[in-house]
Scaffold this motif. Structure first.
Motif, PDB file in Angstrom:
ATOM      1  N   LEU A 112       1.733  -1.680   5.028  1.00 15.52           N
ATOM      2  CA  LEU A 112       2.072  -2.004   3.615  1.00 15.52           C
ATOM      3  C   LEU A 112       1.038  -2.731   2.794  1.00 15.52           C
ATOM      4  CD1 LEU A 112       6.037  -2.733   4.329  1.00 15.52           C
ATOM      5  CD2 LEU A 112       4.978  -0.776   3.092  1.00 15.52           C
ATOM      6  N   ALA A 113       0.380  -3.645   3.742  1.00 13.23           N
ATOM      7  CA  ALA A 113      -0.674  -4.487   3.145  1.00 13.23           C
ATOM      8  C   ALA A 113      -1.832  -3.521   2.979  1.00 13.23           C
ATOM      9  CB  ALA A 113      -1.105  -5.634   4.252  1.00 13.23           C
ATOM     10  N   ILE A 114      -2.075  -2.608   3.646  1.00 17.93           N
ATOM     11  CA  ILE A 114      -3.236  -1.740   3.415  1.00 17.93           C
ATOM     12  C   ILE A 114      -2.992  -0.742   2.216  1.00 17.93           C
ATOM     13  CG2 ILE A 114      -4.383   0.580   4.283  1.00 17.93           C
ATOM     14  CD1 ILE A 114      -4.274  -0.873   7.181  1.00 17.93           C
ATOM     15  N   TRP A 115      -1.662  -0.359   2.024  1.00 16.56           N
ATOM     16  CA  TRP A 115      -1.194   0.250   0.907  1.00 16.56           C
ATOM     17  C   TRP A 115      -1.273  -0.437  -0.268  1.00 16.56           C
ATOM     18  CZ3 TRP A 115       3.912   3.288   2.304  1.00 16.56           C
ATOM     19  CH2 TRP A 115       3.520   4.282   3.556  1.00 16.56           C
ATOM     20  N   ALA A 116      -1.256  -1.592  -0.431  1.00 12.22           N
ATOM     21  CA  ALA A 116      -1.393  -2.509  -1.415  1.00 12.22           C
ATOM     22  C   ALA A 116      -2.862  -2.557  -1.643  1.00 12.22           C
ATOM     23  CB  ALA A 116      -0.825  -4.129  -1.206  1.00 12.22           C
ATOM     24  N   TRP A 117      -3.931  -2.573  -0.834  1.00 10.14           N
ATOM     25  CA  TRP A 117      -5.245  -2.776  -0.995  1.00 10.14           C
ATOM     26  C   TRP A 117      -5.569  -1.329  -1.834  1.00 10.14           C
ATOM     27  CZ3 TRP A 117      -8.917  -0.868   3.381  1.00 10.14           C
ATOM     28  CH2 TRP A 117     -10.197  -0.664   2.984  1.00 10.14           C
ATOM     29  N   PHE A 118      -5.119  -0.381  -1.265  1.00 10.35           N
ATOM     30  CA  PHE A 118      -5.308   0.850  -2.014  1.00 10.35           C
ATOM     31  C   PHE A 118      -5.151   0.870  -3.438  1.00 10.35           C
ATOM     32  CE2 PHE A 118      -6.394   2.813   1.867  1.00 10.35           C
ATOM     33  CZ  PHE A 118      -7.129   4.158   1.528  1.00 10.35           C
ATOM     34  N   ALA A 119      -3.790   0.415  -3.656  1.00  3.94           N
ATOM     35  CA  ALA A 119      -3.282   0.161  -5.200  1.00  3.94           C
ATOM     36  C   ALA A 119      -4.300  -0.615  -5.930  1.00  3.94           C
ATOM     37  CB  ALA A 119      -1.838  -0.359  -5.141  1.00  3.94           C
ATOM     38  N   GLY A 168      -7.362   0.875  -6.652  1.00  3.91           N
ATOM     39  CA  GLY A 168      -7.155   2.063  -7.672  1.00  3.91           C
ATOM     40  C   GLY A 168      -7.060   1.432  -8.957  1.00  3.91           C
ATOM     41  N   ALA A 169      -6.752   0.081  -9.134  1.00  5.25           N
ATOM     42  CA  ALA A 169      -6.819  -0.306 -10.301  1.00  5.25           C
ATOM     43  C   ALA A 169      -8.042  -0.966 -10.720  1.00  5.25           C
ATOM     44  CB  ALA A 169      -5.645  -1.577 -10.228  1.00  5.25           C
ATOM     45  N   GLY A 170      -9.137  -1.087  -9.820  1.00  5.98           N
ATOM     46  CA  GLY A 170     -10.375  -1.566  -9.914  1.00  5.98           C
ATOM     47  C   GLY A 170     -10.359  -2.962  -9.716  1.00  5.98           C
ATOM     48  N   LEU A 171      -9.367  -3.421  -8.982  1.00  7.90           N
ATOM     49  CA  LEU A 171      -9.568  -4.893  -8.725  1.00  7.90           C
ATOM     50  C   LEU A 171     -10.184  -5.403  -7.193  1.00  7.90           C
ATOM     51  CD1 LEU A 171      -6.026  -5.799 -10.166  1.00  7.90           C
ATOM     52  CD2 LEU A 171      -8.087  -5.982 -11.283  1.00  7.90           C
ATOM     53  N   LEU A 172     -10.089  -4.056  -6.318  1.00 10.77           N
ATOM     54  CA  LEU A 172     -10.915  -4.682  -5.048  1.00 10.77           C
ATOM     55  C   LEU A 172     -11.618  -3.477  -4.665  1.00 10.77           C
ATOM     56  CD1 LEU A 172      -7.552  -6.002  -2.934  1.00 10.77           C
ATOM     57  CD2 LEU A 172      -9.500  -7.159  -3.849  1.00 10.77           C
ATOM     58  N   TRP A 173     -12.396  -3.549  -3.501  1.00  9.96           N
ATOM     59  CA  TRP A 173     -13.386  -2.691  -3.007  1.00  9.96           C
ATOM     60  C   TRP A 173     -12.597  -1.456  -2.757  1.00  9.96           C
ATOM     61  CZ3 TRP A 173     -11.609  -6.526  -0.367  1.00  9.96           C
ATOM     62  CH2 TRP A 173     -11.306  -6.444   1.026  1.00  9.96           C
ATOM     63  N   SER A 229     -10.515   8.128 -12.953  1.00  8.10           N
ATOM     64  CA  SER A 229     -11.413   7.166 -12.629  1.00  8.10           C
ATOM     65  C   SER A 229     -11.290   6.963 -11.053  1.00  8.10           C
ATOM     66  CB  SER A 229     -10.976   5.870 -13.482  1.00  8.10           C
ATOM     67  OG  SER A 229      -9.712   5.535 -12.841  1.00  8.10           O
ATOM     68  N   LEU A 230     -10.430   7.613 -10.414  1.00 10.89           N
ATOM     69  CA  LEU A 230     -10.487   7.301  -8.912  1.00 10.89           C
ATOM     70  C   LEU A 230     -11.551   8.196  -8.281  1.00 10.89           C
ATOM     71  CD1 LEU A 230      -6.658   7.389  -8.520  1.00 10.89           C
ATOM     72  CD2 LEU A 230      -8.051   5.453  -8.645  1.00 10.89           C
ATOM     73  N   SER A 231     -12.226   9.002  -8.893  1.00 14.96           N
ATOM     74  CA  SER A 231     -13.065  10.100  -8.031  1.00 14.96           C
ATOM     75  C   SER A 231     -14.446   9.323  -7.601  1.00 14.96           C
ATOM     76  CB  SER A 231     -13.621  11.170  -8.836  1.00 14.96           C
ATOM     77  OG  SER A 231     -14.207  10.753 -10.229  1.00 14.96           O
TER      78      SER A 231
END
Length: 159
Positions: free
Chosen positions: A80-87, A90-95, A157-159
């Motif tokens: 679930l934490a990894i899924w949060a990282w993906f989100a 995707g929002a441009g807030l993390l690598w 923007s995700l590509s």
């Protein structure tokens, strides 16, 4: 000084995001909350395993001091934490993790399918439908909505 807002104010940063990014941020926060809840279940012990629907077998293993419930629950919390990282990525807030688009699509599908599992259950095993099954399905459907809508709106923007 007194009334001035700091540039790093999270509410200002959130306001600057487009709709897809906002949906992904909300989805990420929800996943982080779910991850934290799984950690709290470990700390809370057998009664928490029961209350949150892990089943009597998991609760009894926790009562006996088995590592199995802790390992499984930690694994779920980590996912679930990894899924949060993906989100958040995707929002441009993390690598960006590898396969960001694919990951967000898959996470959306898992949340939505898990939420919709109640429909076939209604026909196949209606006796297994209880309050926990209904509430947990509704909750993950909401998670799936934020991930899928955010992914759809941010796709270019995700590509």
């Amino acid at each position: 000084m007194g009334g001035a807002r700091n540039r790093a104010d999270p509410s200002l940063m959130f306001a600057a995001l487009d709709m897809g990014q906002k949906m992904l941020v909300i989805g990420g926060i929800l996943s982080l909350l779910a991850s934290a809840m799984h950690i709290a279940i470990i700390v809370g012990g057998p009664d928490w395993y029961r209350f949150f629907g892990a089943g009597e077998a998991m609760a009894q293993m926790a009562e006996k001091g088995s590592a199995y419930p802790v390992i499984i629950t930690l694994a779920i919390a980590a996912i679930l934490a990894i899924w949060a990282w993906f989100a958040f990525a995707g929002a441009g807030l993390l690598w960006r993790p590898p396969l960001l688009r694919t990951g967000l699509f898959a996470i959306s599908a898992v949340y939505l399918l898990r939420g919709l599992v109640l429909v076939p259950m209604f026909f196949v095993t209606p006796d297994k439908i209880n309050a926990f099954a209904i509430w947990s399905s509704l909750i993950v459907l909401i998670y799936g909505f934020f991930y899928s809508f955010g992914t759809w709106k941010s796709w270019a923007s995700l590509s």
